[in-house]
Design a protein around this motif. Structure first.
Motif: not given
Length: 105
Positions: A59, A78, A81-82, A85-86
């Protein structure tokens, strides 16, 4: 991969750091074991995913790439991108639930 590596890391770390009866690790050995575990995960599976247990490894550079004015740069992707993190967050949640349900710690 982004969910399984943190799950394995949290479950293994809980076992290394657990104190039960006379089966505890020597004083100061727990952090060494956890660090060795992170190192082993990085060496064995770090190639395809980077260290997939740390969202900041993906990130932070993605945000810097989006902000910095670099000539001829491509997109920052993007859409993906999640996931870095998730995935680790879900891995940690699943590991915590497994620890509770299986009464491991």
């Amino acid at each position: 991969m982004r969910l399984l590596l943190p799950l394995f890391w949290f479950l293994s770390s809980a076992q290394f750091l657990k104190e039960r009866g006379d089966c505890r690790s020597a004083a100061g050995l727990g952090p060494y074991l956890v660090g060795s575990l992170v190192w082993g995960i990085g060496l064995s599976l770090g190639g395809p995913t980077g260290y997939a247990i740390n969202p900041a490894r993906d990130l932070g550079p993605r945000i810097a790439h989006a902000i910095l004015p670099i000539a001829g740069k491509g997109g920052s992707d993007w859409g993906y991108a999640p996931i870095p993190v998730i995935g680790p967050l879900l891995g940690g949640i699943v590991a915590g639930l497994l620890l509770r349900v299986l009464a491991i710690s």
